[in-house]
Design a protein around this motif. Sequence first.
Motif, PDB file in Angstrom:
ATOM      1  N   LEU A 112       0.835  -1.203   0.000  1.00 37.48           N
ATOM      2  CA  LEU A 112       0.000   0.000   0.000  1.00 37.48           C
ATOM      3  C   LEU A 112       0.866   1.248   0.000  1.00 37.48           C
ATOM      4  O   LEU A 112       1.310   1.712   1.051  1.00 37.48           O
ATOM      5  CB  LEU A 112      -0.969  -0.052   1.199  1.00 37.48           C
ATOM      6  CG  LEU A 112      -2.281  -0.792   0.873  1.00 37.48           C
ATOM      7  CD1 LEU A 112      -2.020  -2.251   0.551  1.00 37.48           C
ATOM      8  CD2 LEU A 112      -3.285  -0.655   1.974  1.00 37.48           C
ATOM      9  N   ALA A 171      -0.143   4.116  -1.651  1.00 32.57           N
ATOM     10  CA  ALA A 171      -0.942   5.316  -1.939  1.00 32.57           C
ATOM     11  C   ALA A 171      -0.857   6.308  -0.789  1.00 32.57           C
ATOM     12  O   ALA A 171      -0.707   5.927   0.370  1.00 32.57           O
ATOM     13  CB  ALA A 171      -2.400   4.920  -2.168  1.00 32.57           C
ATOM     14  N   LEU A 196      -4.907   0.375   5.232  1.00 32.56           N
ATOM     15  CA  LEU A 196      -3.805  -0.513   5.623  1.00 32.56           C
ATOM     16  C   LEU A 196      -4.111  -1.217   6.947  1.00 32.56           C
ATOM     17  O   LEU A 196      -3.971  -2.446   7.062  1.00 32.56           O
ATOM     18  CB  LEU A 196      -2.527   0.322   5.737  1.00 32.56           C
ATOM     19  CG  LEU A 196      -1.230  -0.409   6.023  1.00 32.56           C
ATOM     20  CD1 LEU A 196      -0.921  -1.432   4.934  1.00 32.56           C
ATOM     21  CD2 LEU A 196      -0.063   0.568   6.116  1.00 32.56           C
ATOM     22  N   PHE A 218       3.683   1.945   3.807  1.00 26.46           N
ATOM     23  CA  PHE A 218       4.662   3.018   3.677  1.00 26.46           C
ATOM     24  C   PHE A 218       4.492   3.983   4.833  1.00 26.46           C
ATOM     25  O   PHE A 218       3.382   4.143   5.347  1.00 26.46           O
ATOM     26  CB  PHE A 218       4.463   3.774   2.354  1.00 26.46           C
ATOM     27  CG  PHE A 218       5.161   3.141   1.187  1.00 26.46           C
ATOM     28  CD1 PHE A 218       4.770   1.901   0.717  1.00 26.46           C
ATOM     29  CD2 PHE A 218       6.221   3.782   0.563  1.00 26.46           C
ATOM     30  CE1 PHE A 218       5.414   1.307  -0.358  1.00 26.46           C
ATOM     31  CE2 PHE A 218       6.871   3.210  -0.510  1.00 26.46           C
ATOM     32  CZ  PHE A 218       6.466   1.970  -0.975  1.00 26.46           C
ATOM     33  N   LYS A 260      -0.325  -1.629  12.861  1.00 29.12           N
ATOM     34  CA  LYS A 260      -1.152  -2.017  11.714  1.00 29.12           C
ATOM     35  C   LYS A 260      -0.933  -3.483  11.311  1.00 29.12           C
ATOM     36  O   LYS A 260      -1.417  -3.920  10.266  1.00 29.12           O
ATOM     37  CB  LYS A 260      -0.881  -1.080  10.532  1.00 29.12           C
ATOM     38  CG  LYS A 260      -1.199   0.395  10.836  1.00 29.12           C
ATOM     39  CD  LYS A 260      -1.229   1.249   9.573  1.00 29.12           C
ATOM     40  CE  LYS A 260      -1.350   2.720   9.922  1.00 29.12           C
ATOM     41  NZ  LYS A 260      -1.561   3.580   8.746  1.00 29.12           N
TER      42      LYS A 260
HETATM   43  N1  CTP Z   1      -2.937   4.403   4.555  1.00 27.07           N
HETATM   44  C1  CTP Z   1      -4.099   3.755   4.199  1.00 27.07           C
HETATM   45  N2  CTP Z   1      -5.316   4.325   4.443  1.00 27.07           N
HETATM   46  C2  CTP Z   1      -5.406   5.543   5.010  1.00 27.07           C
HETATM   47  C3  CTP Z   1      -4.227   6.226   5.388  1.00 27.07           C
HETATM   48  C4  CTP Z   1      -2.999   5.632   5.133  1.00 27.07           C
HETATM   49  O1  CTP Z   1      -4.014   2.648   3.676  1.00 27.07           O
HETATM   50  N3  CTP Z   1      -6.594   6.068   5.224  1.00 27.07           N
HETATM   51  C5  CTP Z   1      -1.651   3.745   4.332  1.00 27.07           C
HETATM   52  C6  CTP Z   1      -0.741   4.369   3.295  1.00 27.07           C
HETATM   53  O2  CTP Z   1      -0.966   3.853   2.018  1.00 27.07           O
HETATM   54  C7  CTP Z   1       0.639   4.000   3.827  1.00 27.07           C
HETATM   55  C8  CTP Z   1       0.453   3.922   5.320  1.00 27.07           C
HETATM   56  O3  CTP Z   1      -0.945   3.819   5.540  1.00 27.07           O
HETATM   57  O4  CTP Z   1       1.015   2.716   3.403  1.00 27.07           O
HETATM   58  C9  CTP Z   1       1.037   5.051   6.106  1.00 27.07           C
HETATM   59  O5  CTP Z   1       0.309   6.204   6.039  1.00 27.07           O
HETATM   60  P1  CTP Z   1       0.671   7.484   6.917  1.00 27.07           P
HETATM   61  O6  CTP Z   1      -0.277   8.539   6.492  1.00 27.07           O
HETATM   62  O7  CTP Z   1       2.118   7.758   6.855  1.00 27.07           O
HETATM   63  O8  CTP Z   1       0.436   6.998   8.362  1.00 27.07           O
HETATM   64  P2  CTP Z   1      -0.761   7.071   9.320  1.00 27.07           P
HETATM   65  O9  CTP Z   1      -0.931   5.716   9.832  1.00 27.07           O
HETATM   66  O10 CTP Z   1      -1.895   7.721   8.616  1.00 27.07           O
HETATM   67  O11 CTP Z   1      -0.227   7.933  10.534  1.00 27.07           O
HETATM   68  P3  CTP Z   1       0.051   9.469  10.701  1.00 27.07           P
HETATM   69  O12 CTP Z   1      -0.792  10.216   9.694  1.00 27.07           O
HETATM   70  O13 CTP Z   1      -0.354   9.713  12.065  1.00 27.07           O
HETATM   71  O14 CTP Z   1       1.526   9.645  10.455  1.00 27.07           O
END
Ligand code: CTP
Length: 403
Positions: free
Chosen positions: A277, A279, A312, A327, A345
């Motif tokens: 994942l 995105a 994710l 990611f 996760k």
């Molecule tokens: N991701 C996802 N669905 C979402 C948000 C994020 O699948 N609604 C996935 C992204 O594709 C990526 C990972 O989660 O692989 C990390 O996303 P990130 O935004 O860095 O982390 P968060 O868990 O959202 O934490 P934070 O925003 O607090 O850093």
Amino acid sequence: MSILNGKNVLLGVTGGIAAYKTAALVRLFIKLGANVKVVMTPAAKDFITPLTLSTLSKNPVQYSFTTEDNDTVIWNDHVGLGLWGDLFVIAPATANTLSKMASGTSNNLLLATYLSAKCPVYFAPAMDLDMYKHPSTMESFEKLQSFGNIMIPAGSGELASGLVGEGRMAEPEDIVAFIEQDILGKLPLRGQKVLVTAGPTYEAIDPVRFIGNHSSGKMGFEIAKASANLGAEVVLITGPTHENVTHSLINVVPVVSASDMYNAVHDHFKTVDIAILSAAVADFTPKVVATQKIKKKSDTLTLELERTKDILASLGEIKTKQYLVGFALETNNELENAKGKLKRKNLNLIVLNSLNDKGAGFKGNTNKVTFIDNTGDIAEHDLKSKTDVASDLLNKIIENRHA
Ligand code: CTP
């Protein structure tokens, strides 16, 4: 897109009547997107002209150790030629050439190139039926195969001599299909399904506006391509991007919002072996989408946003056999944050991008990543092209799944 697209195919043509079919063979390779260079034995020139094959292959054809050009003698570099090829196809391969290949004789450019080549070598024998069955020819077949060369068996039918039997070179279409199948069959992700998410998501505010982000989708598209090139069947679920890909093993599913992406991912997740994942999914979306374009009636505008579902994390909760990769884009306390996400996760691996690294992140063609897996292994990589990062990631996943 064929697995031969972009591959360097070295075609060796020897002196048999089937050499006339190599014109069709070169065209097929070119049509599939391969780069073709032809090397011939001197005898092959009696059956098809170098001019025909150089015109079709769009490259000079070589058949001797040196070429004379006015008063200069040019050395034809068989070593360079051998190393250029991603695969070497010797078709037609006569009994004479096969016997020389088996014994290490190198008295022409094609044989010297064969000895120099490090890539997979395919040979398609072509000869009369009694020559084909002769014990010394059989011995050549066996010996060459014991060296790791791959034989494309001859077919049966009417031969140039008028006799009917085994020894007819495989048809050009069959040679190409054989090679494609052989390459695919040996690929480490053959028979595996990979799901990849890519790009940004757009969260609608009203019919003409949205909240988005700067993700280009490049990283995800490179991961999809790398997976397909390793033989996997790929479903690429992508938000709006300028990227595009055509590959017979990649099924592109375009989506717009985080909620669309969530649904598309869950439609496919149960049947996949690996999910990556990448995105940049919106974490928040407008609580209410205005049905009409919002007018600028006041000096300020407040939008109420609500959390999107974390795709994710939702996969981490339901995964069974799947190898799950996420990611993390971090600006501070990077390693600790990424490790926390990996655990929270329920991932097998997380790819950390630090925004503090120059050349890493959203828009460019390069990325600098660290892989952290659930065994505690941390592998930091240099700044690389996104193509190379994708390839490193797939290699790491394959290695971990076999561990
Ligand atoms: N991701 C996802 N669905 C979402 C948000 C994020 O699948 N609604 C996935 C992204 O594709 C990526 C990972 O989660 O692989 C990390 O996303 P990130 O935004 O860095 O982390 P968060 O868990 O959202 O934490 P934070 O925003 O607090 O850093």
